[in-house]
Write a protein that holds these residues in place. Structure first.
Motif, PDB file in Angstrom:
ATOM      1  N   LEU A 138       0.768  -1.079   0.030  1.00 61.52           N
ATOM      2  CA  LEU A 138       0.032  -0.146   0.120  1.00 61.52           C
ATOM      3  C   LEU A 138       0.984   1.389   0.108  1.00 61.52           C
ATOM      4  N   VAL A 139       1.910   1.190   0.939  1.00 63.48           N
ATOM      5  CA  VAL A 139       2.683   2.538   0.818  1.00 63.48           C
ATOM      6  C   VAL A 139       3.520   2.536  -0.549  1.00 63.48           C
ATOM      7  N   GLY A 140       3.806   1.507  -0.930  1.00 61.16           N
ATOM      8  CA  GLY A 140       4.506   1.491  -2.487  1.00 61.16           C
ATOM      9  C   GLY A 140       3.306   2.121  -3.459  1.00 61.16           C
ATOM     10  N   GLU A 141       2.191   1.876  -3.218  1.00 63.04           N
ATOM     11  CA  GLU A 141       1.271   2.335  -4.495  1.00 63.04           C
ATOM     12  C   GLU A 141       0.948   3.976  -4.181  1.00 63.04           C
ATOM     13  N   LEU A 142       1.101   4.273  -2.665  1.00 59.82           N
ATOM     14  CA  LEU A 142       0.953   5.770  -2.448  1.00 59.82           C
ATOM     15  C   LEU A 142       2.019   6.531  -3.231  1.00 59.82           C
ATOM     16  N   ASP A 143       3.227   5.631  -3.109  1.00 58.67           N
ATOM     17  CA  ASP A 143       4.571   6.401  -3.689  1.00 58.67           C
ATOM     18  C   ASP A 143       4.429   6.701  -5.011  1.00 58.67           C
ATOM     19  N   ASP A 144       3.715   5.438  -5.802  1.00 62.16           N
ATOM     20  CA  ASP A 144       3.592   5.464  -7.145  1.00 62.16           C
ATOM     21  C   ASP A 144       2.460   6.305  -7.809  1.00 62.16           C
ATOM     22  N   GLY A 145       1.456   6.745  -6.642  1.00 66.80           N
ATOM     23  CA  GLY A 145       0.417   7.464  -7.406  1.00 66.80           C
ATOM     24  C   GLY A 145      -0.929   6.544  -7.715  1.00 66.80           C
ATOM     25  N   ALA A 146      -0.567   5.415  -7.500  1.00 70.58           N
ATOM     26  CA  ALA A 146      -1.795   4.684  -7.825  1.00 70.58           C
ATOM     27  C   ALA A 146      -2.872   4.563  -6.619  1.00 70.58           C
ATOM     28  N   VAL A 147      -2.661   4.930  -5.725  1.00 74.71           N
ATOM     29  CA  VAL A 147      -3.337   5.380  -4.231  1.00 74.71           C
ATOM     30  C   VAL A 147      -3.566   6.575  -4.047  1.00 74.71           C
ATOM     31  N   ARG A 148      -4.586   7.444  -3.800  1.00 76.31           N
ATOM     32  CA  ARG A 148      -4.536   8.912  -3.215  1.00 76.31           C
ATOM     33  C   ARG A 148      -5.159   8.959  -2.306  1.00 76.31           C
ATOM     34  N   SER A 149      -6.232   8.009  -1.846  1.00 77.28           N
ATOM     35  CA  SER A 149      -6.882   8.126  -0.456  1.00 77.28           C
ATOM     36  C   SER A 149      -7.100   6.843   0.322  1.00 77.28           C
ATOM     37  N   VAL A 150      -6.787   6.933   1.707  1.00 77.51           N
ATOM     38  CA  VAL A 150      -6.907   5.982   2.343  1.00 77.51           C
ATOM     39  C   VAL A 150      -7.809   6.141   3.413  1.00 77.51           C
ATOM     40  N   ALA A 151      -8.667   5.172   3.820  1.00 81.56           N
ATOM     41  CA  ALA A 151      -9.577   5.232   5.076  1.00 81.56           C
ATOM     42  C   ALA A 151      -8.843   4.433   6.180  1.00 81.56           C
ATOM     43  N   PHE A 152      -8.589   4.794   7.274  1.00 78.41           N
ATOM     44  CA  PHE A 152      -8.197   3.916   8.425  1.00 78.41           C
ATOM     45  C   PHE A 152      -9.353   3.685   9.463  1.00 78.41           C
ATOM     46  N   VAL A 153      -9.534   2.349   9.740  1.00 77.45           N
ATOM     47  CA  VAL A 153     -10.913   2.291  10.374  1.00 77.45           C
ATOM     48  C   VAL A 153     -10.599   1.548  12.051  1.00 77.45           C
ATOM     49  N   VAL A 154     -11.165   2.042  12.920  1.00 80.28           N
ATOM     50  CA  VAL A 154     -11.080   1.527  14.082  1.00 80.28           C
ATOM     51  C   VAL A 154     -12.436   0.714  14.365  1.00 80.28           C
ATOM     52  N   PRO A 155     -12.615  -0.455  14.205  1.00 83.12           N
ATOM     53  CA  PRO A 155     -13.965  -1.263  14.493  1.00 83.12           C
ATOM     54  C   PRO A 155     -14.375  -1.468  15.954  1.00 83.12           C
ATOM     55  N   PRO A 156     -15.576  -1.710  16.115  1.00 84.97           N
ATOM     56  CA  PRO A 156     -15.878  -2.196  17.505  1.00 84.97           C
ATOM     57  C   PRO A 156     -15.212  -3.587  17.790  1.00 84.97           C
ATOM     58  N   GLY A 157     -14.682  -3.719  19.019  1.00 82.83           N
ATOM     59  CA  GLY A 157     -14.212  -5.041  19.594  1.00 82.83           C
ATOM     60  C   GLY A 157     -12.587  -5.079  19.282  1.00 82.83           C
ATOM     61  N   SER A 158     -11.974  -3.995  18.638  1.00 89.00           N
ATOM     62  CA  SER A 158     -10.534  -4.223  18.365  1.00 89.00           C
ATOM     63  C   SER A 158      -9.769  -4.234  19.662  1.00 89.00           C
ATOM     64  N   GLY A 159     -10.286  -3.696  20.732  1.00 89.94           N
ATOM     65  CA  GLY A 159      -9.605  -3.851  22.055  1.00 89.94           C
ATOM     66  C   GLY A 159      -8.451  -2.801  22.424  1.00 89.94           C
ATOM     67  N   TRP A 160      -7.740  -2.419  21.440  1.00 91.70           N
ATOM     68  CA  TRP A 160      -6.738  -1.354  21.567  1.00 91.70           C
ATOM     69  C   TRP A 160      -6.431  -0.454  20.330  1.00 91.70           C
ATOM     70  N   ALA A 161      -6.991   0.714  20.276  1.00 91.57           N
ATOM     71  CA  ALA A 161      -7.014   1.546  18.828  1.00 91.57           C
ATOM     72  C   ALA A 161      -5.621   2.181  18.695  1.00 91.57           C
ATOM     73  N   LEU A 162      -4.833   2.395  19.324  1.00 85.86           N
ATOM     74  CA  LEU A 162      -3.695   3.137  19.555  1.00 85.86           C
ATOM     75  C   LEU A 162      -2.783   2.870  18.284  1.00 85.86           C
ATOM     76  N   PRO A 163      -2.553   1.465  17.718  1.00 80.36           N
ATOM     77  CA  PRO A 163      -1.632   1.224  16.718  1.00 80.36           C
ATOM     78  C   PRO A 163      -2.192   1.554  15.404  1.00 80.36           C
ATOM     79  N   LEU A 164      -3.548   1.989  15.195  1.00 84.83           N
ATOM     80  CA  LEU A 164      -4.227   2.353  13.945  1.00 84.83           C
ATOM     81  C   LEU A 164      -4.013   4.070  13.930  1.00 84.83           C
ATOM     82  N   TYR A 165      -3.856   4.753  14.995  1.00 82.77           N
ATOM     83  CA  TYR A 165      -3.629   6.028  14.912  1.00 82.77           C
ATOM     84  C   TYR A 165      -2.091   6.030  14.626  1.00 82.77           C
ATOM     85  N   GLU A 166      -1.153   5.470  15.231  1.00 83.00           N
ATOM     86  CA  GLU A 166       0.177   5.420  14.916  1.00 83.00           C
ATOM     87  C   GLU A 166       0.282   5.264  13.136  1.00 83.00           C
ATOM     88  N   LEU A 167      -0.415   4.185  12.758  1.00 84.10           N
ATOM     89  CA  LEU A 167      -0.109   3.890  11.364  1.00 84.10           C
ATOM     90  C   LEU A 167      -0.634   5.126  10.380  1.00 84.10           C
TER      91      LEU A 167
END
Length: 377
Positions: A138-167
């Protein structure tokens, strides 16, 4: 018992190969009477994996931290058995392993962790077995311009959300460093605010970082589906959310061990002292339990409490309040977060750019952190 007769040695069995199991062993041996216990560590894995740094893997070489459990067991004067817990026979005070063998115990500590399952179809699942490779692509696709938008999702039941915010913050930092323009990053979380478990000063600091990084945040929302372009939200909001890619945390499922009382998701019931109701001499700690926040530092505090009670010494406060300590990686200076947690609610929190605890490990464990620090980890 006559004079000069030694008290019988109790056999403590610890099940698990993660940080909660290792902390339990080290805490037992640190107790004044811990040397009088015979300890067996039962784990399916050969190495303790230090997972909090997995968030760095998509962006380049990341330090891989693995520690042989055989060495940890030897340092803790414990026998090590390779195996997977299948069932607990409370009446016989024995556990059954996947190979059919039985191990008797006087005291049992279950630190078997939780299982991960994808929360969303057609999304990259962060922290699963293939997540590192998928996110590097995915990071390579951002670098190449193939991906321009990404949604990062914290679903219910994930237990600990901090890694998603770090990412999210690390992706924003990567885009700035590479001069990538018009990259749109969005966080969608079911929480009432970003990283709600540190609501207050800590949560406000996280929200400022996201805002400064140009990240859009949709809180109080759930993702119901993704067709490859449109992200379906509940409640829907003012308009559709468009994203080339969706990255989601997994949902956690308990170990569902036969013989242990559990909730509908398989998490083991415990009281405020980490004792399993209805089973004498049985404790459970860490992600395997019904405690709603699944975070390594909190798991080690639970382990310390159980170890103190097992060794019958004055130990940590058995109050339902626990102190959460965590480091948020941002790509720039890390942010050190602390919060006082009661159940699943934050009572107070703080944020600092300088480490308030030592050693400044990602998992702030009383015994395991200095132990790993001494190994150069």
């Amino acid at each position: 018992m006559g004079r000069g007769t030694a008290a019988p040695r109790r056999h403590v069995v610890i099940v698990g190969g993660g940080v909660a199991a290792a902390e339990t062993l080290l805490a037992l041996r640190a107790a004044p009477r811990g040397g009088a216990l015979d300890v067996t560590l039962v784990a399916p894995n050969e190495q303790l994996e230090y997972r909090p740094l997995a968030v760095l893997e998509p962006f380049g070489p990341a330090p891989t931290r693995r520690y042989p459990l055989a060495a940890i067991a030897a340092d803790g004067d414990a026998a090590l058995v390779r195996g997977t817990l299948q069932a607990v026979d409370g009446a016989a005070r024995a556990i059954m392993l996947g190979d059919g063998s039985r191990i008797s115990y006087d005291v049992l500590v279950v630190a078997a962790g939780a299982r991960r399952r994808p929360a969303l179809a057609r999304a990259e699942t962060f922290l699963d077995a293939a997540g590192g490779a998928d996110l590097r692509r995915l990071v390579g696709e951002l670098d190449d311009g193939a991906v321009r938008s990404v949604a990062f999702v914290v679903p219910p039941g994930s237990g600990w959300a901090l890694p998603l915010y770090e990412l999210t913050l690390l992706t924003a930092h990567h885009a700035r460093e590479r001069g990538l323009r018009d990259v749109e990053l969005t966080v969608v979380t079911h929480e009432p605010q970003p990283l709600a478990i540190v609501a207050g000063d800590g949560g406000a600091a996280v929200a400022r970082l996201l805002d400064d990084a140009g990240v859009r945040v949709l809180h109080g929302r759930r993702v119901c589906g993704h067709d490859g372009r449109t992200v379906e939200l509940e409640p829907p909001g003012d308009g559709p959310l468009l994203a080339d890619r969706v990255v989601a945390l997994p949902q956690l499922v308990g170990p569902a061990i036969d013989g242990l009382p559990a909730d509908a998701e398989g998490f083991v019931h415990v009281d405020d002292h980490m004792r399993v109701p209805g089973l004498d001499g049985v404790y459970a700690v860490g992600d395997a339990t019904t405690f709603p926040v699944k975070q390594g530092g909190l798991a080690t505090q639970q382990a310390d409490l159980a170890a103190a009670l097992i060794a019958r010494v004055a130990g940590p406060d058995a109050s339902p309040r626990a102190r959460l300590r965590s480091i948020l990686l941002t790509g720039d200076e890390p942010l050190y977060l602390q919060a006082l947690i009661e159940g699943a609610r934050c009572v107070a929190s703080s944020a600092s750019r300088t480490p308030p605890w030592s050693p400044p490990q990602k998992i702030a464990a009383r015994y395991l952190a200095p132990y790993l620090d001494g190994l150069g980890g």
